[in-house]
Design a protein around this motif. Structure first.
Motif, PDB file in Angstrom:
ATOM      1  N   VAL A  81       5.368  -8.659  37.586  1.00 26.68           N
ATOM      2  CA  VAL A  81       4.989  -9.740  38.502  1.00 26.68           C
ATOM      3  C   VAL A  81       4.268  -9.152  39.714  1.00 26.68           C
ATOM      4  O   VAL A  81       4.874  -8.859  40.748  1.00 26.68           O
ATOM      5  N   PHE A  82       2.940  -8.970  39.588  1.00 24.25           N
ATOM      6  CA  PHE A  82       2.128  -8.434  40.677  1.00 24.25           C
ATOM      7  C   PHE A  82       1.591  -9.527  41.605  1.00 24.25           C
ATOM      8  O   PHE A  82       1.268  -9.261  42.757  1.00 24.25           O
ATOM      9  N   ASN A  83       1.438 -10.720  41.056  1.00 23.57           N
ATOM     10  CA  ASN A  83       0.785 -11.792  41.822  1.00 23.57           C
ATOM     11  C   ASN A  83      -0.582 -11.331  42.312  1.00 23.57           C
ATOM     12  O   ASN A  83      -0.954 -11.515  43.483  1.00 23.57           O
ATOM     13  N   ALA A  84      -1.327 -10.699  41.411  1.00 24.35           N
ATOM     14  CA  ALA A  84      -2.603 -10.078  41.775  1.00 24.35           C
ATOM     15  C   ALA A  84      -3.760 -10.711  41.015  1.00 24.35           C
ATOM     16  O   ALA A  84      -4.632 -10.027  40.485  1.00 24.35           O
ATOM     17  N   THR A  91      -7.210  -4.411  48.749  1.00 27.65           N
ATOM     18  CA  THR A  91      -5.908  -5.071  48.599  1.00 27.65           C
ATOM     19  C   THR A  91      -4.969  -4.227  47.736  1.00 27.65           C
ATOM     20  O   THR A  91      -5.390  -3.462  46.855  1.00 27.65           O
ATOM     21  N   VAL A  92      -3.668  -4.373  48.019  1.00 31.88           N
ATOM     22  CA  VAL A  92      -2.623  -3.615  47.322  1.00 31.88           C
ATOM     23  C   VAL A  92      -1.521  -4.582  46.902  1.00 31.88           C
ATOM     24  O   VAL A  92      -1.109  -5.441  47.682  1.00 31.88           O
ATOM     25  N   PHE A  93      -1.035  -4.416  45.666  1.00 32.17           N
ATOM     26  CA  PHE A  93       0.018  -5.291  45.158  1.00 32.17           C
ATOM     27  C   PHE A  93       1.145  -4.444  44.558  1.00 32.17           C
ATOM     28  O   PHE A  93       0.926  -3.332  44.082  1.00 32.17           O
ATOM     29  N   TYR A  94       2.358  -5.029  44.556  1.00 27.09           N
ATOM     30  CA  TYR A  94       3.547  -4.301  44.122  1.00 27.09           C
ATOM     31  C   TYR A  94       4.324  -5.116  43.090  1.00 27.09           C
ATOM     32  O   TYR A  94       4.370  -6.353  43.162  1.00 27.09           O
ATOM     33  N   ALA A  95       4.948  -4.401  42.163  1.00 27.54           N
ATOM     34  CA  ALA A  95       5.784  -5.074  41.162  1.00 27.54           C
ATOM     35  C   ALA A  95       6.915  -4.132  40.747  1.00 27.54           C
ATOM     36  O   ALA A  95       6.679  -2.947  40.455  1.00 27.54           O
ATOM     37  N   PRO A  96       8.146  -4.643  40.699  1.00 28.96           N
ATOM     38  CA  PRO A  96       9.287  -3.818  40.277  1.00 28.96           C
ATOM     39  C   PRO A  96       9.482  -3.867  38.759  1.00 28.96           C
ATOM     40  O   PRO A  96       9.082  -4.828  38.085  1.00 28.96           O
ATOM     41  N   PHE A  97      10.106  -2.814  38.273  1.00 31.36           N
ATOM     42  CA  PHE A  97      10.511  -2.752  36.863  1.00 31.36           C
ATOM     43  C   PHE A  97      11.813  -1.974  36.810  1.00 31.36           C
ATOM     44  O   PHE A  97      11.921  -0.901  37.417  1.00 31.36           O
ATOM     45  N   ALA A  98      12.787  -2.486  36.085  1.00 34.02           N
ATOM     46  CA  ALA A  98      14.083  -1.805  35.956  1.00 34.02           C
ATOM     47  C   ALA A  98      14.441  -1.675  34.487  1.00 34.02           C
ATOM     48  O   ALA A  98      14.181  -2.587  33.688  1.00 34.02           O
ATOM     49  N   VAL A  99      15.032  -0.557  34.138  1.00 32.63           N
ATOM     50  CA  VAL A  99      15.458  -0.320  32.757  1.00 32.63           C
ATOM     51  C   VAL A  99      16.868   0.254  32.780  1.00 32.63           C
ATOM     52  O   VAL A  99      17.234   1.007  33.700  1.00 32.63           O
ATOM     53  N   ARG A 100      17.662  -0.093  31.784  1.00 31.13           N
ATOM     54  CA  ARG A 100      19.032   0.409  31.705  1.00 31.13           C
ATOM     55  C   ARG A 100      19.456   0.496  30.245  1.00 31.13           C
ATOM     56  O   ARG A 100      18.826  -0.104  29.362  1.00 31.13           O
ATOM     57  N   ARG A 132      -6.527   1.493  40.924  1.00 28.65           N
ATOM     58  CA  ARG A 132      -5.757   2.712  41.161  1.00 28.65           C
ATOM     59  C   ARG A 132      -4.282   2.338  41.275  1.00 28.65           C
ATOM     60  O   ARG A 132      -3.934   1.206  41.655  1.00 28.65           O
ATOM     61  N   TYR A 133      -3.394   3.320  40.967  1.00 27.55           N
ATOM     62  CA  TYR A 133      -1.967   2.985  41.035  1.00 27.55           C
ATOM     63  C   TYR A 133      -1.111   4.189  41.375  1.00 27.55           C
ATOM     64  O   TYR A 133      -1.529   5.348  41.261  1.00 27.55           O
ATOM     65  N   ARG A 134       0.109   3.877  41.806  1.00 24.98           N
ATOM     66  CA  ARG A 134       1.171   4.859  42.017  1.00 24.98           C
ATOM     67  C   ARG A 134       2.483   4.228  41.551  1.00 24.98           C
ATOM     68  O   ARG A 134       2.612   2.995  41.510  1.00 24.98           O
ATOM     69  N   VAL A 135       3.442   5.082  41.238  1.00 22.98           N
ATOM     70  CA  VAL A 135       4.759   4.599  40.808  1.00 22.98           C
ATOM     71  C   VAL A 135       5.836   5.500  41.400  1.00 22.98           C
ATOM     72  O   VAL A 135       5.704   6.738  41.383  1.00 22.98           O
ATOM     73  N   VAL A 136       6.902   4.890  41.923  1.00 21.94           N
ATOM     74  CA  VAL A 136       8.058   5.649  42.403  1.00 21.94           C
ATOM     75  C   VAL A 136       9.326   5.039  41.814  1.00 21.94           C
ATOM     76  O   VAL A 136       9.322   3.889  41.372  1.00 21.94           O
ATOM     77  N   ARG A 137      10.390   5.813  41.817  1.00 19.35           N
ATOM     78  CA  ARG A 137      11.713   5.279  41.490  1.00 19.35           C
ATOM     79  C   ARG A 137      12.345   4.797  42.784  1.00 19.35           C
ATOM     80  O   ARG A 137      12.497   5.570  43.734  1.00 19.35           O
ATOM     81  N   GLU A 191       2.671   0.260  42.371  1.00 21.56           N
ATOM     82  CA  GLU A 191       1.682  -0.121  43.371  1.00 21.56           C
ATOM     83  C   GLU A 191       0.309  -0.066  42.699  1.00 21.56           C
ATOM     84  O   GLU A 191      -0.082   0.977  42.175  1.00 21.56           O
ATOM     85  N   VAL A 192      -0.406  -1.186  42.711  1.00 17.94           N
ATOM     86  CA  VAL A 192      -1.754  -1.232  42.139  1.00 17.94           C
ATOM     87  C   VAL A 192      -2.715  -1.722  43.214  1.00 17.94           C
ATOM     88  O   VAL A 192      -2.444  -2.710  43.909  1.00 17.94           O
ATOM     89  N   SER A 193      -3.833  -1.010  43.338  1.00 18.09           N
ATOM     90  CA  SER A 193      -4.786  -1.347  44.405  1.00 18.09           C
ATOM     91  C   SER A 193      -6.217  -1.368  43.888  1.00 18.09           C
ATOM     92  O   SER A 193      -6.554  -0.704  42.893  1.00 18.09           O
ATOM     93  N   LEU A 194      -7.040  -2.139  44.567  1.00 23.81           N
ATOM     94  CA  LEU A 194      -8.482  -2.126  44.340  1.00 23.81           C
ATOM     95  C   LEU A 194      -9.079  -1.469  45.580  1.00 23.81           C
ATOM     96  O   LEU A 194      -9.012  -2.020  46.685  1.00 23.81           O
ATOM     97  N   PRO A 195      -9.632  -0.282  45.425  1.00 22.31           N
ATOM     98  CA  PRO A 195     -10.091   0.469  46.606  1.00 22.31           C
ATOM     99  C   PRO A 195     -11.139  -0.275  47.427  1.00 22.31           C
ATOM    100  O   PRO A 195     -11.918  -1.080  46.908  1.00 22.31           O
ATOM    101  N   ALA A 196     -11.126   0.013  48.699  1.00 21.00           N
ATOM    102  CA  ALA A 196     -12.178  -0.517  49.581  1.00 21.00           C
ATOM    103  C   ALA A 196     -13.520   0.012  49.085  1.00 21.00           C
ATOM    104  O   ALA A 196     -13.637   1.147  48.620  1.00 21.00           O
TER     105      ALA A 196
END
Length: 219
Positions: A81-84, A91-100, A132-137, A191-196
């Motif tokens: 769910v980025f709502n992008a 602009t930068v958008f964020y979306a969580p993901f959890a796994v167990r 472009r994107y990044r991911v963290v825990r 984190e997903v972004s469209l660069p300036a």
């Protein structure tokens, strides 16, 4: 007469010796046939069973542990769910993901693979190539999540194109479940972004990225 008696006596002695030898032989053979031993046995049986390793994921935004958990093991899987839907340069958008791990599952770890990207345009109009994107825990997922020293999965040295997967040496553990409860969730923030300065040809274009999380049991 004396010679005949002596001869007869020797014959009788010879016959007696033969009889004794024959008896001894018979006794020896009889003894070998009738010999026996006691016997006994011991048995051992081993029982075996395979462990269980099954995962499930949750994409509620903001993350909610009580939200819907489901097994998404077939592409395209759950929708992040980025709502992008209306990105513009910078602009930068964020979306969580959890796994167990699911109930009764053993522990393991999960690897974030290189995403499969599709775009409506090509060349300068290829939105997937521009993103472009990044991911963290992290247990949270917003701009603040990427400040300080987070546990980077992708992009510890800067944003990456969608042709890059998890960085070398990163380990994303999955906790073991119990017989009645699932394991503790491992949470990710995308984190997903469209660069300036993005090309004007990208206007109105669309793209999608499908990430695969490959989970492996530890036993």
């Amino acid at each position: 007469m004396g010679h005949r008696r002596a001869k007869t006596k020797r014959g009788v002695v010879f016959l007696r010796i033969r009889a004794l030898l024959a008896g001894a032989l018979a006794l020896g053979l009889g003894g070998s046939v009738t010999l026996a031993s006691w016997t006994d046995s011991e048995f051992a049986t081993g029982s075996f069973g395979a462990s269980v390793f099954v995962t499930e994921s949750n994409v509620t935004n903001p993350y909610n542990a009580l939200g819907t958990w489901s097994t998404n093991d077939v592409s395209p899987g759950a929708t992040l769910v980025f709502n992008a839907a209306a990105m513009s340069p910078g602009t930068v958008f964020y979306a969580p993901f959890a796994v167990r791990t699911k109930t009764a599952s053993v522990a393991g770890e999960v690897v974030l693979e290189i995403p499969v990207v599709t775009s409506s345009g090509t060349g300068t109009a290829d939105l997937g190539a521009a993103l472009r994107y990044r991911v963290v825990r992290s247990a949270t997922c917003d701009a603040s999540t990427f400040t300080g020293t987070p546990d980077f999965v992708v992009g510890s040295d800067g944003v990456k194109p969608l042709t890059v997967g998890q960085a070398a040496g990163v380990v994303n553990p999955l906790a073991a479940a119990t017989a009645t409860l699932p394991g503790a969730a491992t949470q990710f923030c995308f984190e997903v972004s469209l660069p300036a300065g993005a090309n004007n040809a990208l206007q109105g274009q669309t793209a999608s990225a499908t990430w695969q999380f490959t989970a492996t049991s530890s036993s």
